[in-house]
Design an enzyme around this catalytic site. Structure first.
Site, PDB file in Angstrom:
ATOM      1  N   CYS A   1      61.040  82.390  34.815  1.00 28.95           N
ATOM      2  CA  CYS A   1      62.044  82.316  33.762  1.00 28.95           C
ATOM      3  C   CYS A   1      61.403  82.718  32.435  1.00 28.95           C
ATOM      4  CB  CYS A   1      62.626  80.906  33.728  1.00 28.95           C
ATOM      5  SG  CYS A   1      62.530  80.063  32.174  1.00 28.95           S
ATOM      6  N   GLU A   2      62.067  83.636  31.735  1.00 28.70           N
ATOM      7  CA  GLU A   2      61.433  84.172  30.527  1.00 28.70           C
ATOM      8  C   GLU A   2      61.499  83.195  29.355  1.00 28.70           C
ATOM      9  OE1 GLU A   2      63.333  87.874  29.651  1.00 28.70           O
ATOM     10  OE2 GLU A   2      64.881  86.946  28.420  1.00 28.70           O
ATOM     11  N   HIS A   3      62.270  82.129  29.482  1.00 25.46           N
ATOM     12  CA  HIS A   3      62.333  81.149  28.400  1.00 25.46           C
ATOM     13  C   HIS A   3      61.176  80.151  28.437  1.00 25.46           C
ATOM     14  CE1 HIS A   3      66.926  81.933  28.262  1.00 25.46           C
ATOM     15  NE2 HIS A   3      66.256  82.776  27.509  1.00 25.46           N
ATOM     16  N   HIS A   4      60.661  79.871  29.648  1.00 24.02           N
ATOM     17  CA  HIS A   4      59.614  78.852  29.778  1.00 24.02           C
ATOM     18  C   HIS A   4      58.376  79.358  30.522  1.00 24.02           C
ATOM     19  CE1 HIS A   4      63.424  76.547  29.362  1.00 24.02           C
ATOM     20  NE2 HIS A   4      62.674  75.774  28.600  1.00 24.02           N
TER      21      HIS A   4
ATOM     22  N   GLN B   1      68.020  84.571  35.613  1.00 24.12           N
ATOM     23  CA  GLN B   1      68.628  84.744  36.941  1.00 24.12           C
ATOM     24  C   GLN B   1      69.826  85.681  36.892  1.00 24.12           C
ATOM     25  OE1 GLN B   1      69.223  81.143  39.238  1.00 24.12           O
ATOM     26  NE2 GLN B   1      70.856  82.112  40.418  1.00 24.12           N
TER      27      GLN B   1
ATOM     28  N   HIS C   1      65.414  76.172  39.323  1.00 21.08           N
ATOM     29  CA  HIS C   1      64.544  76.501  38.192  1.00 21.08           C
ATOM     30  C   HIS C   1      63.645  75.316  37.875  1.00 21.08           C
ATOM     31  CE1 HIS C   1      66.683  80.224  36.720  1.00 21.08           C
ATOM     32  NE2 HIS C   1      67.433  79.800  37.704  1.00 21.08           N
TER      33      HIS C   1
ATOM     34  N   CYS D   1      61.987  74.821  35.344  1.00 18.06           N
ATOM     35  CA  CYS D   1      62.156  74.362  33.964  1.00 18.06           C
ATOM     36  C   CYS D   1      63.305  73.349  33.879  1.00 18.06           C
ATOM     37  CB  CYS D   1      62.375  75.526  33.007  1.00 18.06           C
ATOM     38  SG  CYS D   1      63.829  76.515  33.340  1.00 18.06           S
TER      39      CYS D   1
HETATM   40 ZN   LIG Z   1      63.587  78.196  31.861  1.00 22.46          ZN
END
Ligand SMILES: [Zn+2]
Length: 209
Positions: free
Chosen positions: A96-99, A138, A166, A168
């Site tokens: 996941c590119e956020h975490h 995703q 996920h 995260c």
């Molecule tokens: Zn994430």
């Protein structure tokens, strides 16, 4: 390395055709800083090789950035097969590119061939893998696979469904351990024909296990 365009301007380093190589040393330096940041001693025996190991891991988990996904979409010369093809339960592991946290799950791909053009099952899996091994959302992963297949194979329709957990979400924050995110991308004939779409969805979700 800076190459030049024919008019003498330096070529941008982020040229799509040649993605930058992985800088393992730089990743390792960053991991060392994370260890220091959480109050660890990066020089203690158990952690000494950790920055290098993590760098290798991130290189592998992002290897799809340095691959051309269209190389997997080479139609097989086939006889006239125009019935729906569904490949279920392709395992995917992405970041996941956020975490920068992994999300893992299953990808299901359905398509209706046109003029007998089909794709080897292993190629579908490779296509899903190339897009998974990147920093992703995703939703984008789902549409990337669907669009590339639709453009490369030119079938009547494509449907891609991904179910993933996920980390995260499952390991931190709200900690919904069993939460799964389901995304779908529907193109061409599947979009216009609700009956075909629900037939594909039933085949995808109607599991035997
Ligand atoms: Zn994430």
């Amino acid at each position: 390395m800076v190459t030049e365009l024919s008019d003498g301007r330096p070529k941008p380093e982020t040229d799509d055709a040649a993605p930058a190589a992985v800088d393992l040393e730089r990743i390792a330096a960053g991991v060392r800083m994370i260890l220091e940041g959480i109050g660890e001693n990066p020089d203690r025996a158990g952690l000494r090789e950790t920055p290098n190991r993590v760098a290798e891991m991130y290189a592998e988990l992002t290897s799809g950035m340095r691959e051309d996904p269209t190389q997997h979409v080479i139609p097989l010369p086939a006889d006239k097969h125009d019935e729906m093809v569904i490949v279920k339960d392709i395992s995917i592991a992405s970041l996941c590119e956020h975490h920068l946290a992994p999300f893992v799950g299953k990808c299901h791909i359905a398509y209706i061939p046109k003029d007998g053009r089909i794709l080897g099952i292993s190629k579908l899996a490779r296509l899903a893998e190339t897009f998974s091994r990147r920093l992703q959302l995703q939703e984008r992963l789902t549409t990337d696979i669907a669009n590339t297949l639709y453009e490369g194979l030119q079938p009547v329709g494509v449907m891609v469904v991904i179910e993933a957990a996920h980390t995260c979400m499952t390991l931190r924050g709200v900690r919904k351990a069993d939460a799964k995110t389901v995304t779908s991308a529907v193109l061409g004939g599947f979009r216009n024909d609700p009956r075909t779409r629900s037939e594909a969805m039933a085949l995808i979700t109607g599991r035997n296990d």
